[in-house]
Structure formats: C-alpha cells, structure tokens
Scaffold this motif. Structure first.
Motif: not given
Lengths: 630, 207
Positions: A126, A410, A414, A427
């Motif tokens: 991320q 996660i 996603n 996210t």
C-alpha cells in the motif's frame, strides 16, 4: 517443493538461490532454532523456506497471526537463549514497533535477527516506506546486503553480532533482492545449538516505569561497541583510486547499479566508491576518509535520503565542504525503485559525461513500439471467487437502490478497485477496512457503508475493529471474503485453515464463531459462485439497521485448480451459444473475467485454456448464452 | 554463434510460468560454470499483470536488472509483452523468439481498446532487433500434453537458437530437477518440441 540446496552440507559449492532462500540458508548456517513470520510480499519465502526444512533441523517455524505476534514469539525464544529469526515486509515493522521499543532496552540472550523487506515502487504494497529509520529509532544495528550472496552472509553475521551485543539486529532487504535469484557459495552449517534456559531477572525483563531509564542507559552504552564491531565488516568497502576527485556512496542493490554504471561510463579509475552494507551504525571513519579525499560525493540509496542526510551531518562535524549530492539535490528521484538507467543517468550527470545507449533512429522506433503496446492492468484470476462477490455486492446495491462506500483491505480483493468492478473506495493497512468503515458509519453519510476484508487479514487485524463496530454501534456491513488461504502472498496457511506452516494439522479457528464472539448477532454465510443466493443475502444485510457480517466463502480458484490437477480432476470449461449471445457485453463490462474474449462478430467467446468452469459468467449472462461445454 | 556473456529477457503475463523458465535457465547456466543474477519486473505477485524476467549470465557479478538496450535474447511468451520488453531492453544486435498466442488485457476484454495485430507487433519488433523468430509455443505445449508447459517449450527454443554455452543435457537435467516429478516427461517433451521447432526454422533459413 523445498529447494534441495537449503540443507546441502557442501561448503564452497555454488548454487542457485532466490534472495529470500539465501536469507533462509543464512539462518540455517547460523543454527537458527525458532523462526516466525506473517506472510507479506516480498518477504514470505524466507519463512516458507525455513518451514520446508524445519522438522529436519529441529526448528520451530510458524506463521503467526500477525507480525507483532510473530515478533513477540521471537522475543520469548531469544530471551530464552535461542537463535531466532523473525521476517516481515516493510509495513510489518510498523506492527512490531511497540514490542521492539522495549526489547531494544531489555536486550536478548540468543541472537534475534529481524529481516525486513522494503518494497520500493510499492509493487505489492500500500505504500513506499523506508524501514531503515527503525534501526535509528530503536538504536540497534541494521545490515543491508546487495545481492543473494551477501544476503546469506549478512544473516550469519547478524546472528553473531546480535549475541555479541545482546541486541536484536535488523537485516534490510528490498523486493529487488528478496525476489532476485543468483549464485550463492554455500558456507558451513553450524552444528552447535544454543541451550534453552530462561534466567529470571525482573530488573531486566520487566520493563516498568521505575527501571526503564536504567535499561535505556544500558542501550546507549552499547552504541560504542556497535560502532567498533561494524566499521570493518565485509559489507562495507571503500575503493579509493589515486587522484580521484569525485566519490559515490551507495547501499544495497543500487550499489550494484553503480558498479556497472562506472564500467559502462569508464569511470572506474576516476571515481572513489564507498559501498556501505551497515546502515546502523554507519562506517563513519570511511565516510570521513572519503569526504577528506574528494570534492564531491553522490549518495545512491533507495526510498528516502536517509544516509545522504547523515553524510551531511558527518561533513559538518569534520568541517568538510564537499558537495554532497543525491535525492535532496534532485540528482536522483525521491520515489520509486531505482534501475540501472536511473543510476547511469545520475552518475553521467554528476560526472558530466554523455550516456545514450540508442541512436536517434532507434529511439524513434522505440517510440513507435510504445504507441502500439497496450497497458496490462493486473486483474483477479479467471474463476476468482472475489470477482463474484464484488459482482453480487454491485447487484445488491442496485436492487436495494442503495449507494455504497466500500472500505477495502489488503489482499487479492484489492484488485476489485480496478475496472470493470471498481468496487473499492479506500485502502490503508491490514484490518483498516473495518476500522475506517466504523468512522465512515459514524460520519452520517447518505451511503451504506461496507467493509470488505479477506480471511487471513481478518484474523491478522480485523478482530479488534469488528469488536469496536459492535461495541460502538457502527451501522455497516462487513463482508469477509473467505477464500481459505493467504492467496496474494502465495497460499500460506493461516489459523482458519487448520494447517500449520510445517503442514501439520492443528485447531481450525472458525471465522463465524469469532464474529459472533465479537458481538455481531447477524451473520450469514454464502457461496459467491451462487450469484442469486449471495445477492439476496447481501440485500438483506444492506437493509439491516445493525452492524452485520456476510461471510462469502469459496476456495481460491488457483488453489482449487492446483488441487484438481494433483487429483487428475478435469475442468469443465464454459462456452458461448452463439445464436443466443446478443453481444451486449454485460459479461465483460459488469463482470470482466479474463477468460472471456471476443470473436470477429463482437460476440463473447471463452478461452477454454483459462476458464476454470466456475459457472458465474453463465449466471451473469442475461440471455442464457453461456453454458457448460459438452 | 555462442555468446561469452548474455542478457536474457523472458517477457510474459503473470501465470505463464516465466519465473520457472528463468529459474531453469539460471540454474543450467550456473551448472555450466557461469555466474548468474536474475530478477523480475512485475505488477503484482499474482496473475494477470505483465511480468518480465531479466536473466544475466556472465563470468562476473552484475546487477539484477539489464540496462535499457543491452538485452541479447528475448523470449517472448506473448506478442504485446514481447514488444513492451523488446522495445525497452533489446539491443539492436539482439534476437527475439516470440510465442504468437495473445492474452488479452482487461482493457481489451471490456472493449475499451483493440489488441494490435500480431503481424504489426512482429514488424516493429523486427526493426528493433537483428532477428525475430516466431513459434506456436502454446500449441506445441498442448501437443506435448499440457498448454501450461509453454514456458518449457520456450526454454527449448532458447536452446535451439544456440547462443548460450549450455549443453542440451544440462538443460534437460535441470528441468528434471526443477519441475514436479509427475510432470518430468511432459516437460521434457515440451522442451524437445521447442528445441526441434526452432532448429528446423533456423536450418531452413541457412543457405
């Protein structure tokens, strides 16, 4: 299939290792006794490799429920005297920060090595994050190897260092190292094993207010010894050609780009080169020697200008006026992974020489090629149950007339953020879907709030947030996409699978039971391959006035395919009845399985090699044109 | 003509098995006395995105990525991916072997973009390298028993162009060591099919 070279007792033999296997081999050569981790790309294969030979080497290897737990397991074994390895991806270190900031002050008895794998460019993460800061935050050593050979050797060294200093020691990797493969010369496997013994010592192991400052002082007194033990380590190397007026400092994988760029630009005899492999403490003597020799220095490192800033501080300390260049001066980019060409360009600019690998004519042809090449977005696999779940959420929202905000999490799901599903609105990190959804639910928004979270992620960090949603009455729907695996990172087992890291049967933790114990009274389980039932279930959930949970449960399609192959079970692909297909493209624009392709009439076709026979597109097709092939 | 050192690119789509292919090439090279470093550039760790392996076979320590324009051999598992990677990394003296079977990106499936013609792709790739050889590797793999063995057909094709100093027997031994036991025969058939196909094409061209 374990790599047979992991356990090979043949010092000096050159074998092929992935970076992560080299880390694992290093731990085996050091006589590791306990290894724990939570899966996370690009670090997962370290524990996987150790687990694959754990029984043979009498090692306790485990997938823990999250990184913090994995690290605490490591603390428990290391203070009992055992050599212990804990491995994680960069964001995992954020989870261990809490116990780390206490065990750095109690210290350890058995070697405790923490491998942290950063992900420049965030290929599978991320964020981009430079975990090197943690070694200064915790005031403990960190080594940074540059290739698979150094990866193995650095782990062996880290264990020695950890026991000498009685401190945990970090080894930093990056995706480019963890996932590269190269030849590694094997070392000897340590036969000796540390004795397991817990020595009661409340003044050391009990970190409470009255004694913590004393332990902090102990840590500070270690810092000199840290410097003495690491300045001359093999990972640091200074090459000082006679008469060099310019220098390069480089760390990790980018140092290999520097070596190659020096050769391509014919600079090897003109530029001094300090390759650093110890991030904390930095080899300050070598840095000072370099600064006192050259007029200007280029610092080449990935993610943050971490060493660059420290080199500036060292220059100030010795009243040196060398021109220090790098990310802060714009010579190198601040974001993304470096490449040989980024470093070539920076070094050429720094030394004021030309580098252009292609002629003008060739550059035009490359441009022509780039115009033709299509982007290829990553996508969920054919037959992925997550795609079916998202399709059903979309249908349920449409049929109930609700608008939704979907807080994601996660994992593979996603990928639901990308077209044609476009079903993720936020996210952040592990478990954040439910926590962020709680906040959205209390923000009095007109939309219905939905959290989507996978099974492994739910067990990792979703549980406290789910308790919070019930306790604080956040009106929302939590969809747990249970595919019975930690799929994104390579199908590691987790507590919901009833299998351990070493393949043994164990207690199976039931998601539904946990959700109920969290205080959720409305829980329904559905199979996403049954589109009608799943849509109905989600419609009920979306119309409910209280927080509720829908468990959308179906084995990962890749896992199922693998299992079928092993058992010799044939796949029954689907096919399109051309007379019925109206070329409406609903199957593509609303669902978008990669196995669906187009014929010359614009009608749907199914690639039988990709189709898993999941049947969902057949349920999506309004014309009934997609059926099981005879 | 055998190369002293070689930068090999394996371009494909996640799930096509190019990591195994590059691992087979890497191990065969190490067992032939070379030093090797290899790594991938890719979108995500699972299927669907573009994946390119860089395999660097040499006598010294090199970095894990090939500098742009320095690729000697491209094994293209898919036409668009062959051009994507070929354009960026292949040297004008380089050679490309391309599997002609397309895998459509999501944009094409949804209908937002058209997939370029394979002829066009090959023409442009031809202008960027010294030679492009096509192969129906997926079909050859199907004939060998499983379309998924396309990656090993392509390793056979690499052996067939005879640019690396790696004996056929070393390739075959490496395949036996690296694939699941029950698929050894299948993969050796796939390797032979790729090797044979390319050899035939090269011999036909020879004066």
């Amino acid at each position: 299939m374990p790599n047979p070279f992991l356990t090979l007792d043949a010092p000096g033999k050159r074998v092929l290792f992935m970076g992560n296997e080299a880390f694992a081999r290093g731990a085996l050569e050091a006589g590791v006794q306990v290894a724990s981790a939570y899966p996370g790309t690009p670090s997962s294969e370290i524990l996987e490799s150790i687990a694959s030979v754990a029984d043979q080497f009498n090692i306790h290897a485990e997938w823990s429920t999250n990184e913090k737990v994995a690290f605490e397991v490591g603390v428990g074994s290391a203070i009992s005297g055992l050599r212990t390895l804990v491995s994680m991806k960069h964001v995992g270190v954020n989870w261990i920060a809490d116990p780390l900031m206490a065990v750095n002050q109690t210290g350890v008895r058995g070697g405790l090595v923490i491998i942290v794998a950063d992900d420049p460019s965030a290929y599978s993460s991320q964020n981009e994050q430079d975990s090197r800061f943690y070694s200064y935050f915790a005031e403990i050593p960190m080594l940074e190897p540059c290739n698979p050979q150094e990866a193995k050797d650095a782990v062996v060294e880290a264990f020695e260092l950890s026991e000498k200093l009685e401190l945990p020691v970090f080894v930093r990797s990056v995706t480019r190292l963890s996932h590269s493969r190269g030849d590694v010369s094997l070392g000897e496997l340590r036969r000796e094993r540390n004795e397991s013994r817990f020595i009661k010592d409340p003044k050391r192991w009990v970190m409470v207010a009255t004694q913590s400052p004393a332990r902090h002082k102990w840590l500070h007194e270690k810092q000199n010894q840290m410097r003495e033990e690491t300045e001359e380590l093999f990972l640091n190397h200074l090459d000082l050609p006679r008469g060099a007026e310019s220098g390069v400092i480089a760390l990790g994988v980018p140092s290999t780009y520097v070596s190659e760029a020096m050769e391509l630009l014919n600079l090897e005899d003109k530029v001094a080169f300090l390759k650093i492999g110890v991030v904390n403490p930095l080899p300050t003597k070598k840095i000072k020697t370099l600064l006192n020799t050259v007029e200007k220095v280029l610092v080449v490192e990935e993610v943050e200008p971490f060493v660059e800033e420290k080199v500036r501080a060292i220059a100030y300390e010795v009243e040196n006026r060398a021109d220090i260049r790098g990310k802060l001066t714009g010579d190198l980019p601040r974001e993304r992974e470096y490449t040989p060409d980024i470093v070539l360009k920076a070094l050429a600019g720094f030394m004021d020489v030309e580098y252009e690998p292609r002629s003008k004519e060739l550059r035009e042809r490359v441009r022509e090629a780039e115009d033709i090449v299509l982007p290829r977005a990553i996508a969920m696999c054919p037959g992925c149950p997550h795609r079916a779940t998202f399709y059903c959420i979309k249908q349920a929202l449409r049929k109930t007339g609700e608008k939704g905000i979907i807080a994601g999490d996660i994992g593979c799901y996603n990928l639901g953020a990308f077209p044609p599903l476009s079903m993720q609105d936020t996210t952040y990190g592990m478990g954040a879907s439910i926590g962020v959804a709680c906040g959205l639910a209390h923000a009095n928004l007109p939309e219905r709030v939905i959290a989507t979270i996978g099974d492994s992620t739910f067990l990792h960090a979703g549980i406290p947030a789910l308790i919070n949603s019930a306790y604080n009455d956040a009106k929302m729907t939590v969809v747990i996409l249970d595919n019975l695996a930690t799929a994104m990172t390579g199908f590691q087992p987790h507590p919901g699978t009833g299998i351990t890291a070493t393949g043994k049967k164990t207690v199976r933790v039931d998601t539904e039971t946990i959700a109920r114990a969290c205080g959720i009274s409305s829980i329904e389980t559905t199979d996403p391959y049954d589109v009608e039932k799943t849509t109905q279930t989600l419609m009920r959930a979306l119309q409910s006035k209280e927080v509720n949970v829908v468990i959308s449960k179906r084995e990962c399609a890749l896992d199922a395919q693998r299992e079928n192959r092993r058992k010799g079970i044939a796949v029954h692909p689907y096919t399109v009845v051309k007379e019925r297909c109206t070329a409406c493209r609903l199957c593509a624009t609303q669902f978008g399985c990669p196995a669906i392709i187009w014929d010359k009439d614009g009608k749907a076709d199914i690639d039988a090699l990709l189709c898993t026979g999941c049947s969902v597109c057949g349920q999506v097709c309004a014309a009934g044109a997609i059926v099981e092939a005879k | 003509m055998r190369l002293e050192e070689a930068n090999v690119l394996v371009a494909g789509v996640g799930g096509q098995g190019n990591i195994l292919a590059s691992a087979i090439i890497s191990k065969a090279a190490i067992d032939s006395g070379y030093k090797v470093i290899a790594s991938e550039t890719f979108g995500a760790s699972q299927r669907g995105g573009a994946v390119a392996s860089h395999v660097r076979i040499s006598r010294r320590s090199l970095s894990p990525l090939i500098p742009e324009g320095k690729g000697d051999i491209l094994l293209g598992f898919e036409p668009v991916e062959s051009l994507r990677i070929g354009a960026k990394f292949l040297s004008p003296e380089g050679i490309a072997v391309v599997n002609t079977r397309s895998i459509y990106p999501v944009d094409v499936i949804i209908g937002n973009r058209a997939y370029p013609s394979v002829e066009e792709i090959l023409r442009v790739l031809g202008g960027l390298s010294s030679k492009v050889i096509t192969i129906e590797a997926t079909r050859l793999a199907e004939e060998a028993g499983d379309p998924l063995a396309m990656n090993v057909v392509m390793v056979g094709a690499l052996a067939g162009i005879e640019r690396l100093d790696i004996e056929l027997a070393v390739f075959k031994k490496t395949i036996e060591e690296m694939v699941p036991k029950r698929t050894i025969d299948l993969n050796l058939r796939a390797f032979d099919a790729g090797y044979g196909d390319i050899k035939k094409k090269i011999e036909r061209e020879a004066p």
